[in-house]
Motif scaffolding. Structure first.
Motif, short mmCIF file in Angstrom:
data_model
loop_
_atom_site.label_atom_id
_atom_site.label_comp_id
_atom_site.label_asym_id
_atom_site.label_seq_id
_atom_site.Cartn_x
_atom_site.Cartn_y
_atom_site.Cartn_z
N GLU A 52 85.29 -49.31 20.64
CA GLU A 52 86.81 -48.86 20.87
C GLU A 52 87.21 -49.95 21.88
O GLU A 52 88.59 -50.12 21.62
CB GLU A 52 86.48 -47.35 21.53
CG GLU A 52 85.99 -46.28 20.63
CD GLU A 52 85.83 -44.83 21.72
OE1 GLU A 52 86.19 -45.06 22.89
OE2 GLU A 52 85.56 -44.04 21.19
N ARG A 53 86.40 -50.74 22.74
CA ARG A 53 87.10 -51.59 23.53
C ARG A 53 87.50 -52.83 22.65
O ARG A 53 88.32 -53.42 22.79
CB ARG A 53 85.80 -52.01 24.32
CG ARG A 53 85.43 -50.85 25.31
CD ARG A 53 84.49 -51.50 26.45
NE ARG A 53 83.98 -50.41 27.32
CZ ARG A 53 83.16 -50.54 28.22
NH1 ARG A 53 82.80 -52.00 28.46
NH2 ARG A 53 82.66 -49.63 28.81
N GLU A 89 94.26 -55.15 19.99
CA GLU A 89 95.72 -54.83 20.33
C GLU A 89 96.34 -55.34 21.35
O GLU A 89 97.45 -55.69 21.41
CB GLU A 89 95.69 -53.11 20.51
CG GLU A 89 95.44 -52.43 19.04
CD GLU A 89 95.32 -50.81 19.55
OE1 GLU A 89 95.65 -50.44 20.82
OE2 GLU A 89 95.07 -50.14 18.53
N GLY A 90 95.54 -55.52 22.53
CA GLY A 90 96.21 -56.26 23.60
C GLY A 90 96.42 -57.92 23.47
O GLY A 90 97.46 -58.41 23.94
N SER A 126 90.78 -51.77 21.28
CA SER A 126 91.87 -51.95 22.29
C SER A 126 92.19 -53.52 22.61
O SER A 126 93.26 -53.74 22.86
CB SER A 126 91.32 -51.13 23.40
OG SER A 126 92.26 -51.35 24.54
N ASN A 127 90.99 -54.48 22.65
CA ASN A 127 91.27 -55.78 23.25
C ASN A 127 92.17 -56.55 22.00
O ASN A 127 93.09 -57.27 22.46
CB ASN A 127 89.90 -56.36 23.01
CG ASN A 127 89.79 -57.78 23.42
OD1 ASN A 127 89.61 -58.74 22.68
ND2 ASN A 127 90.28 -58.21 24.73
#
Length: 299
Positions: A233-234, A240-241, A237-238
């Motif tokens: 999940e991280r 996407e960031g 998210s990373n």
């Protein structure tokens, strides 16, 4: 040398519970090259998602240079309200299947490296540790859009295969973990390490993709099973960031595309044009000079 056993205390009942299990020992210390925060993230992630207890606690006051790495303190109005508390410990950890392993975390010792290494290896010998392992990250000219490459190293070269072409021989400033692995090999304990190739443009930020890549190699080497779902999940998210933060950078897509072409070309050919030893040594020296103080470790 002063008696290494005087550097630490241990939990006798937990010590007896570990004996006979032949655990692997994973050493993840802060203070050296940590591109992508690979070492730091791996250690803290495993303690977040796995059941653990403190088995050994080192007298870190003997090993820490407080004027080099000063504790962070908070002053509120008219009094001190908090202070960083450093700790250097070995945890007994259970993986997803309940298999025990040992996890050595905290700031890299500033002093008494030989004595501390003797202490850790003495613990490893008395607990019949099967192997010691570590992970790290180095900045490389690779894109974040491709699988993370990993270079393995070992005190037994026959356990290493499939490394990406990088370099044959290089002289670098050593770390405590390097010393520990080297001395482990001298006393017959298998030492292994996995180095993630982190995109150089992301080396100062956390890069969970690299952490996932090296932890999977540790699993395979040590016969462990880590719960990596939250790390996945991280990673999402990373990514996407990264896309969000670089959306307005007109030059960034071209840079990434060039790295992708180089990555794909070298992957397909099985060969690589590697930098010289002097070039890599200079790059590492520059990276070390640019590092911020290591993260705090609170008990």
């Amino acid at each position: 040398m002063l008696d290494p056993r005087l550097l630490y205390t241990f939990d006798p009942s937990l010590w007896e519970a570990v004996r006979g299990t032949r655990p692997a020992l994973l050493h993840l210390l802060d203070g050296y090259i940590d591109a992508g925060s690979v070492t730091h993230t791996a250690g803290h992630y495993l303690l977040e998602v796995c059941e653990h207890e403190v088995l050994v606690e080192f007298d870190h006051d003997q090993l820490h240079d407080y004027r080099s790495r000063r504790p962070q303190m908070v002053f509120d109005t008219n009094h001190w309200v908090s202070m960083t508390d450093y700790s250097l410990v070995i945890h007994r950890v259970l993986d997803a299947n309940g298999t025990p392993f040992l996890l050595f975390t905290g700031p890299e010792p500033d002093t008494q490296w030989n004595r501390t290494a003797a202490a850790v290896l003495g613990i490893a010998e008395r607990l019949d540790v099967s192997r010691i392992l570590t992970v790290s990250g180095v900045p490389m000219a690779v894109p974040h859009t491709r699988p993370t490459l990993v270079t393995a190293h070992s005190t037994d070269p026959t356990t290493v295969s499939g490394n990406p072409m990088w370099i044959d021989r290089v002289q670098l400033p050593g770390s405590f973990s390097h010393v520990l692995e080297y001395r482990a090999g001298r006393v017959g304990i298998l030492g292994q390490g996995f180095v993630a190739h982190v995109p150089h443009y992301l080396s100062q930020a956390a890069f969970p993709q690299a952490c996932d890549a090296v932890l999977r190699r540790v699993q395979e080497a040590a016969g462990l099973e880590f719960p990596l779902g939250e790390l996945a999940e991280r990673i999402a998210s990373n990514l996407e960031g990264i896309e969000s933060e670089t959306a307005e950078d007109a030059d960034f897509p071209a840079v990434v595309h060039a790295l992708e072409e180089q990555y794909d070309r070298l992957s397909n050919s099985g060969a690589a044009s590697v930098p010289s030893a002097d070039e890599i040594g200079a790059a590492v020296e520059q990276f070390l000079a640019e590092q911020d103080p290591p993260p705090d470790f609170r008990r």
